[in-house]
Design a protein around this motif. Structure first.
Motif, PDB file in Angstrom:
ATOM      1  N   GLY A   1       0.821  -1.204   0.000  1.00 41.16           N
ATOM      2  CA  GLY A   1       0.000   0.000   0.000  1.00 41.16           C
ATOM      3  C   GLY A   1       0.853   1.251   0.000  1.00 41.16           C
ATOM      4  N   LEU A   2       0.190   2.407   0.048  1.00 44.02           N
ATOM      5  CA  LEU A   2       0.880   3.693   0.048  1.00 44.02           C
ATOM      6  C   LEU A   2       0.773   4.347   1.413  1.00 44.02           C
ATOM      7  CD1 LEU A   2      -0.301   5.356  -3.303  1.00 44.02           C
ATOM      8  CD2 LEU A   2       1.888   4.234  -2.858  1.00 44.02           C
ATOM      9  N   PRO A   3       1.769   5.138   1.817  1.00 40.72           N
ATOM     10  CA  PRO A   3       1.598   5.988   2.995  1.00 40.72           C
ATOM     11  C   PRO A   3       0.396   6.913   2.783  1.00 40.72           C
ATOM     12  CG  PRO A   3       3.889   5.919   2.314  1.00 40.72           C
ATOM     13  CD  PRO A   3       3.102   5.260   1.230  1.00 40.72           C
TER      14      PRO A   3
ATOM     15  N   ASP B   1       0.213  11.335 -10.246  1.00 45.68           N
ATOM     16  CA  ASP B   1       0.996  10.131 -10.524  1.00 45.68           C
ATOM     17  C   ASP B   1       2.361  10.199  -9.835  1.00 45.68           C
ATOM     18  OD1 ASP B   1      -1.087   9.212 -12.043  1.00 45.68           O
ATOM     19  OD2 ASP B   1      -0.179   9.770 -13.970  1.00 45.68           O
ATOM     20  N   ALA B   2       2.946  11.409  -9.867  1.00 46.52           N
ATOM     21  CA  ALA B   2       4.261  11.586  -9.226  1.00 46.52           C
ATOM     22  C   ALA B   2       4.154  11.392  -7.724  1.00 46.52           C
ATOM     23  CB  ALA B   2       4.823  12.968  -9.548  1.00 46.52           C
ATOM     24  N   ALA B   3       3.051  11.872  -7.127  1.00 46.83           N
ATOM     25  CA  ALA B   3       2.851  11.682  -5.687  1.00 46.83           C
ATOM     26  C   ALA B   3       2.714  10.201  -5.357  1.00 46.83           C
ATOM     27  CB  ALA B   3       1.608  12.446  -5.227  1.00 46.83           C
ATOM     28  N   GLU B   4       1.972   9.473  -6.181  1.00 38.02           N
ATOM     29  CA  GLU B   4       1.806   8.042  -5.951  1.00 38.02           C
ATOM     30  C   GLU B   4       3.128   7.305  -6.099  1.00 38.02           C
ATOM     31  OE1 GLU B   4      -0.377   4.470  -8.300  1.00 38.02           O
ATOM     32  OE2 GLU B   4      -1.692   6.123  -7.653  1.00 38.02           O
ATOM     33  N   ASN B   5       3.906   7.672  -7.111  1.00 34.69           N
ATOM     34  CA  ASN B   5       5.212   7.038  -7.318  1.00 34.69           C
ATOM     35  C   ASN B   5       6.137   7.300  -6.136  1.00 34.69           C
ATOM     36  OD1 ASN B   5       7.238   5.644  -8.932  1.00 34.69           O
ATOM     37  ND2 ASN B   5       8.191   7.665  -9.172  1.00 34.69           N
TER      38      ASN B   5
ATOM     39  N   GLY C   1       5.210   7.938  -3.041  1.00 37.27           N
ATOM     40  CA  GLY C   1       4.742   7.147  -1.913  1.00 37.27           C
ATOM     41  C   GLY C   1       5.133   5.692  -2.027  1.00 37.27           C
ATOM     42  N   ARG C   2       5.035   5.133  -3.247  1.00 39.33           N
ATOM     43  CA  ARG C   2       5.392   3.731  -3.458  1.00 39.33           C
ATOM     44  C   ARG C   2       6.868   3.491  -3.171  1.00 39.33           C
ATOM     45  NH1 ARG C   2       7.834   1.425  -7.474  1.00 39.33           N
ATOM     46  NH2 ARG C   2       7.609   3.254  -8.823  1.00 39.33           N
ATOM     47  N   LEU C   3       7.729   4.385  -3.687  1.00 40.62           N
ATOM     48  CA  LEU C   3       9.175   4.226  -3.474  1.00 40.62           C
ATOM     49  C   LEU C   3       9.540   4.399  -2.000  1.00 40.62           C
ATOM     50  CD1 LEU C   3      10.487   6.165  -6.608  1.00 40.62           C
ATOM     51  CD2 LEU C   3      10.648   3.706  -6.190  1.00 40.62           C
ATOM     52  N   ALA C   4       8.907   5.378  -1.351  1.00 39.87           N
ATOM     53  CA  ALA C   4       9.179   5.581   0.076  1.00 39.87           C
ATOM     54  C   ALA C   4       8.776   4.341   0.875  1.00 39.87           C
ATOM     55  CB  ALA C   4       8.432   6.809   0.583  1.00 39.87           C
ATOM     56  N   GLN C   5       7.634   3.773   0.509  1.00 43.53           N
ATOM     57  CA  GLN C   5       7.172   2.557   1.197  1.00 43.53           C
ATOM     58  C   GLN C   5       8.168   1.421   1.003  1.00 43.53           C
ATOM     59  OE1 GLN C   5       4.277   2.476   2.987  1.00 43.53           O
ATOM     60  NE2 GLN C   5       4.674   0.391   3.658  1.00 43.53           N
ATOM     61  N   GLU C   6       8.785   1.331  -0.180  1.00 41.84           N
ATOM     62  CA  GLU C   6       9.757   0.271  -0.447  1.00 41.84           C
ATOM     63  C   GLU C   6      11.060   0.474   0.312  1.00 41.84           C
ATOM     64  OE1 GLU C   6      10.143   0.299  -4.672  1.00 41.84           O
ATOM     65  OE2 GLU C   6       8.147  -0.564  -5.039  1.00 41.84           O
ATOM     66  N   CYS C   7      11.337   1.708   0.723  1.00 44.76           N
ATOM     67  CA  CYS C   7      12.558   1.973   1.497  1.00 44.76           C
ATOM     68  C   CYS C   7      12.487   1.336   2.883  1.00 44.76           C
ATOM     69  CB  CYS C   7      12.775   3.482   1.660  1.00 44.76           C
ATOM     70  SG  CYS C   7      13.292   4.339   0.165  1.00 44.76           S
ATOM     71  N   ARG C   8      11.294   1.259   3.414  1.00 44.36           N
ATOM     72  CA  ARG C   8      11.153   0.838   4.810  1.00 44.36           C
ATOM     73  C   ARG C   8      11.647  -0.582   5.060  1.00 44.36           C
ATOM     74  NH1 ARG C   8       5.655  -0.209   8.106  1.00 44.36           N
ATOM     75  NH2 ARG C   8       6.454   0.012  10.228  1.00 44.36           N
ATOM     76  N   PRO C   9      11.193  -1.596   4.313  1.00 42.32           N
ATOM     77  CA  PRO C   9      11.708  -2.953   4.590  1.00 42.32           C
ATOM     78  C   PRO C   9      13.196  -3.076   4.304  1.00 42.32           C
ATOM     79  CG  PRO C   9      10.332  -2.941   2.620  1.00 42.32           C
ATOM     80  CD  PRO C   9      10.146  -1.618   3.270  1.00 42.32           C
ATOM     81  N   LEU C  10      13.709  -2.332   3.305  1.00 40.85           N
ATOM     82  CA  LEU C  10      15.149  -2.357   3.036  1.00 40.85           C
ATOM     83  C   LEU C  10      15.930  -1.779   4.200  1.00 40.85           C
ATOM     84  CD1 LEU C  10      15.131  -1.262  -0.726  1.00 40.85           C
ATOM     85  CD2 LEU C  10      15.620  -3.554   0.184  1.00 40.85           C
TER      86      LEU C  10
ATOM     87  N   LEU D   1      19.503  -0.548  -0.233  1.00 40.57           N
ATOM     88  CA  LEU D   1      18.858   0.535   0.517  1.00 40.57           C
ATOM     89  C   LEU D   1      19.271   1.898  -0.026  1.00 40.57           C
ATOM     90  CD1 LEU D   1      17.276   1.793   2.856  1.00 40.57           C
ATOM     91  CD2 LEU D   1      19.279   1.404   4.321  1.00 40.57           C
ATOM     92  N   LEU D   2      20.563   2.097  -0.236  1.00 45.27           N
ATOM     93  CA  LEU D   2      21.037   3.381  -0.737  1.00 45.27           C
ATOM     94  C   LEU D   2      20.488   3.675  -2.130  1.00 45.27           C
ATOM     95  CD1 LEU D   2      24.742   3.331   0.496  1.00 45.27           C
ATOM     96  CD2 LEU D   2      22.863   4.702   1.402  1.00 45.27           C
ATOM     97  N   GLU D   3      20.417   2.643  -2.975  1.00 46.09           N
ATOM     98  CA  GLU D   3      19.864   2.840  -4.319  1.00 46.09           C
ATOM     99  C   GLU D   3      18.397   3.258  -4.253  1.00 46.09           C
ATOM    100  OE1 GLU D   3      20.498  -0.727  -6.479  1.00 46.09           O
ATOM    101  OE2 GLU D   3      22.699  -0.607  -6.409  1.00 46.09           O
ATOM    102  N   LYS D   4      17.630   2.600  -3.392  1.00 44.62           N
ATOM    103  CA  LYS D   4      16.208   2.921  -3.288  1.00 44.62           C
ATOM    104  C   LYS D   4      16.007   4.314  -2.681  1.00 44.62           C
ATOM    105  CE  LYS D   4      13.526   0.451  -4.331  1.00 44.62           C
ATOM    106  NZ  LYS D   4      12.844   0.268  -5.646  1.00 44.62           N
TER     107      LYS D   4
END
Length: 888
Positions: free
Chosen positions: A439-441, A463-467, A469-478, A523-526
């Motif tokens: 999901g998204l923040p 679309d940019a806001a959604e992108n 949010g998606r990338l930020a969400q992917e940073c968390r588990p990394l 992590l750094l790449e994301k």
């Protein structure tokens, strides 16, 4: 009958020998003192009353008609700025309890006019907040409204502030000789003091030296002994330059107490001479309430009565506060637990609302600061201003740094970096909370939906806001994977029994980090990808001609989250990969031994500060009571970045006017356990117990470790001393001790309050607290205050000093400890009439070669004693000869 129909009764505990008793006083005006065995079992005659029982527990309805409330609730409503500052010290004499009750009634009378104006205006909101909760506290509001006001004669003259001081000669120009003459003249400084002014030669001399440095644009390092009057010695020439030459000045201090002295005492004293000169205080952002935090707290749901009371107290505080200061709520009985929610967190200001209008206390403070001619700040804010290119304080011409011996550590703290799980928590809070897996923040999702309503250009931004949010969400588990890997890599190092607790040094990153180095790449790449996405979103959103109403705050918080993600990327890269000999990398563990933080600290403050002074062309005036080791300033010159300059920094000493040989007796034992011996702490406790029981003077023991402090505490308790609230015996000294992580101020206040007390303190009591007169008469220094050799920063600093061909112990550790000992010594003698004894139990003063360096820096040479009997005799003789009465 309803609660309050039978009055408002204030109760205070009387520690009566044999069995405690509560004494009560009707706040409506009756002089009759009531005796109440227990607030929870009041006599029948108090039915229908509201009982206010000191610092008692939460509000309860006792019998259907009698209400028991805490005193904290009463003052939260009628005296919001004074709530939490009540004195609940044990009273062993009846007359003391009665005097305290009458004093509190007078306080209430003085606050009733304010309540009748502000409380009645808030009454509808307060009643809505309290409606539906049990007990029903709306009767308290009605009772306060019915209370009769004080008779005129009872408060006559209470607002009389006395005649204004006469104004003599105006402040002179910034000419050293003129400054000296003005400070020493009855028509100069004497005019603001009035009758009884006695010029201080040392103060006038210091003022002349400061004036010369300011006029010549030359750096100055001046040690000012206790009693010189250094604040006016630098304020007068500083203000002379501000007024006479149109300059702008900053004074930086370390403690809030000194800032209060400057703004509440010294500058008001000079005010008749200042004309239109504007002086202001600016503290860090988390010291002021932001408009966003204010709105958030006012709209938070009330889960129970305590939540409702906190909201009610907050509304009354908002009506009383002028500047929205955090310190006004320190110790507040209802709002103290909410301070992090109200003041902490990432930069909270709302881009539109906070910067426009006058409702945000943060921006209000910054506006006042920008227009001030003389600005008072703390060391941390000064360093952050220099770090951010002087964008916080604005341009200024003169800089005076008081308590300058503390600036090096603040410089290291403000320029260090630290990483832990909280970094992702802060980012998640700004994004509105992390979304579920896939999901998204919440905040980027909200923005995406709102922006897509604006047509094609809005759709691109959405679309940019959604992108983002998606990338930020992917940073968390990394991040979580990397952090777990760091903990696994450090397990062996952190469990090394030789490391102890706290911080552990990481010398070789490549050797230490294995799994974590593999996990950090993704992590750094994301993070980098997310930062780029954030920049693209900011551009697209900023290009929209019109934005939906109410999303500026959301845009601002998402922007702040992107800044924190960028900073996190930089910090993690540095911590894992960048080798830099100027920094020491460390890991910090929790009490349970798990990883708490990974960080890095500069090894030296001097080079950092030197670059700032040269890069900004600032020529600072640095002053403190402890800057020289003997007559050698070289150590602090290096720490403060004042070496290798043209022109060279001037160093000098303004000696204390006190007669230390008459005012102080310093004693050291001929024989004593070594500080590293197993029973050292208990032996210190034995000395303290003997002094407390036989001398009868207020005593403080200074320690360098909680282990030794705890051992001394055990001995004192075995000798019969008890801590407050544990059934203290009347007449017996109270035992106060510092607890790890607890602030020093409340303990210092308690120590001043008790007539018979012994205080055991560590690092924060070695300096920054004042106990004049009989508030402290015996000071016991357990051991010389050397830095902890196992600390990562100390290890790295010693390695650096050694690499330069110098001796890290004598050239760094000893010099640092000498200055710390001088600070500890300074807690005792604060005024010309003070008398006291210092007992230093570390025999290394006489058995080690470096002891001579300590002795040369002390104002009085120690005398030796053989055993405790001789110690008691010497101390008793000193107080008898000095003519100072004891507390007993």
């Amino acid at each position: 009958m309803k609660p309050g129909d039978n009055g408002l009764i204030l109760l205070r505990r009387w520690e009566r020998p044999g069995r405690p008793l509560y004494l009560g006083l009707d706040l409506a005006g009756s002089e009759r003192i009531l005796e109440v065995p227990s607030p929870r079992q009041p006599p029948a005659e108090l039915g229908g009353a509201i009982l206010v029982a000191g610092d008692s527990s939460p509000e309860i309805l006792l019998d259907g008609t009698t209400l028991l409330i805490s005193e904290g609730l009463l003052w939260s409503l009628v005296d919001p700025l004074g709530a939490g500052r009540e004195d609940f010290a044990s009273h062993f004499e009846r007359h003391e309890v009665e005097a305290a009750l009458r004093g509190l009634r007078t306080r209430l009378w003085e606050r009733l006019p304010w309540w009748r104006e502000q409380g009645r205006a808030e009454a509808p909101h307060l009643r809505r907040l309290l409606d539906g909760f049990q007990p029903d506290l709306t009767s308290l509001l009605s009772c306060l409204d019915r209370l009769p006001g004080p008779k005129a004669e009872r408060v006559a003259g209470s607002g009389d502030s006395g005649p204004a001081p006469a104004v003599g000669d105006p402040l002179p120009d910034l000419v050293p000789a003129a400054i000296h003459a003005w400070l020493a003249s009855p028509a100069g400084l004497g005019s603001v003091y009035g009758v009884g002014f006695a010029p201080r030669v040392e103060q006038a001399d210091m003022g002349q030296v400061v004036a010369k440095a300011l006029a010549g644009h030359n750096p100055l390092l001046i040690e000012s002994g206790t009693g010189v009057g250094k604040t006016l010695a630098y304020l007068v020439p500083l203000l002379a330059g501000v007024i006479g030459m149109g300059k702008r000045a900053v004074v930086a201090t370390h403690t809030r107490a000194l800032q209060s002295q400057l703004l509440d005492k010294d500058l008001p004293r000079l005010q008749p001479l200042l004309g239109e000169t504007r002086c202001a205080l600016l503290m860090g952002r988390r010291n002021y309430l932001c408009l966003r935090q204010r709105r958030s707290f006012l709209t938070r749901p009330c889960e129970d009565l305590q939540d409702a009371l906190a909201r009610a107290a907050f509304r009354m505080w908002l009506r009383a506060t002028v500047y929205g200061l955090r310190e006004e709520l320190e110790g507040h009985p209802l709002l103290q637990p909410f301070l992090p929610e109200l003041f902490d967190g990432p930069e909270p200001c709302i881009p539109g609302d906070c910067y426009e209008g006058g409702e945000c206390y943060v921006q209000g403070a910054r506006r006042r600061a920008r227009t001030a001619d003389l600005l008072v700040v703390n060391h941390s804010l000064l360093m952050n201003d220099l770090k951010m290119g002087r964008t916080i304080l604005g341009e200024f011409d003169y800089l005076v740094v008081d308590e300058a011996h503390r600036l090096p550590q603040v410089a290291l703290d403000t320029h260090g970096l630290s990483c832990g799980r909280w970094r992702m928590t802060e980012i998640g809070d700004l994004l509105g909370g992390w979304g579920s897996a896939g999901g998204l923040p919440a905040r980027p999702a909200l923005l995406a939906g709102r922006l897509r309503e604006l047509g094609p250009e809005g759709a691109h931004a959405g679309d940019a806001a959604e992108n983002l949010g998606r990338l930020a969400q992917e940073c968390r588990p990394l991040f979580q994977t990397w952090w777990r890997a760091v903990g696994e890599d450090l397990q062996v190092l952190l469990r090394d029994p030789g490391q102890g607790r706290g911080r552990t040094r990481i010398k070789d990153k490549a050797d230490t980090f294995g799994t974590a180095l593999s996990a950090v790449g993704p992590l750094l790449e994301k993070l980098a990808e997310t930062v780029v996405a954030g920049s693209r979103f900011a551009v697209l959103a900023g290009a929209l001609a019109e934005l939906p109403a109410g999303i500026q705050d959301d845009l601002g918080q998402v922007g702040q989250a992107c800044q924190l993600l960028d900073k996190l990327q930089v910090d993690i890269h540095f911590l894992m990969r960048d080798p830099d000999e100027r920094w020491v990398t460390w890991a910090e563990t929790t009490a349970a031994g798990s990883l708490k933080a990974l960080g890095a600290t500069l090894v030296e403050s001097g080079e950092l500060l030197r670059e700032y002074w040269l890069g900004t062309d600032l020529q600072p005036v640095m002053t403190s009571a402890t800057l020289a080791v003997g007559e050698d300033f070289s150590h602090m010159l290096g720490e403060l970045g004042l070496t290798r300059r043209r022109p060279a920094a001037v160093t000098c000493t303004s000696p204390s006017p006190f007669d230390y040989h008459r005012q102080v007796l310093v004693l050291t034992p001929e024989r004593f356990l070594a500080p590293d011996a197993a029973g050292f702490g208990r032996e210190v406790g034995s000395v303290l117990a003997a002094l407390v029981h036989h001398i009868g003077r207020k005593t403080m023991g200074l320690f360098t470790s909680y282990r030794h402090l705890g051992q001394a505490q055990q001995v004192l308790e075995e000798s019969g001393l008890e801590q407050p609230g544990s059934g203290s015996v009347p007449g017996r000294p109270v035992l106060l001790r510092q607890v790890s992580g607890a602030p020093a101020a409340p303990l210092a206040t308690a120590f001043r309050r008790y007539r018979h007390a012994v205080l055991l303190g560590t690092a924060s009591f070695w300096e920054g607290v004042d106990f004049p007169g009989t508030d402290l008469e015996v000071l016991v220094v357990s051991k010389l205050p050397f830095l902890v050799p196992a600390d990562p920063w100390v290890q790295a600093r010693c390695d650096l000093v050694s690499a330069r061909g110098e001796n890290p112990f004598t050239d760094f550790m000893v010099r640092d400890a000498v200055l710390r000992l001088k600070q500890g010594f300074g807690r005792l003698i604060r005024r010309p009439e003070d008398r006291g004894v210092v007992v230093i139990l570390d025999t290394r003063l006489h058995t080690k070669n470096y002891g001579a360096t300590f002795l040369a820096s002390m104002p009085v040479m120690p005398r030796s004693f053989g055993d405790q009997e001789e110690l008691i005799a010497r101390v008793g003789d000193f107080f008898q000869q000095s003519g100072t009465p004891g507390e007993g």
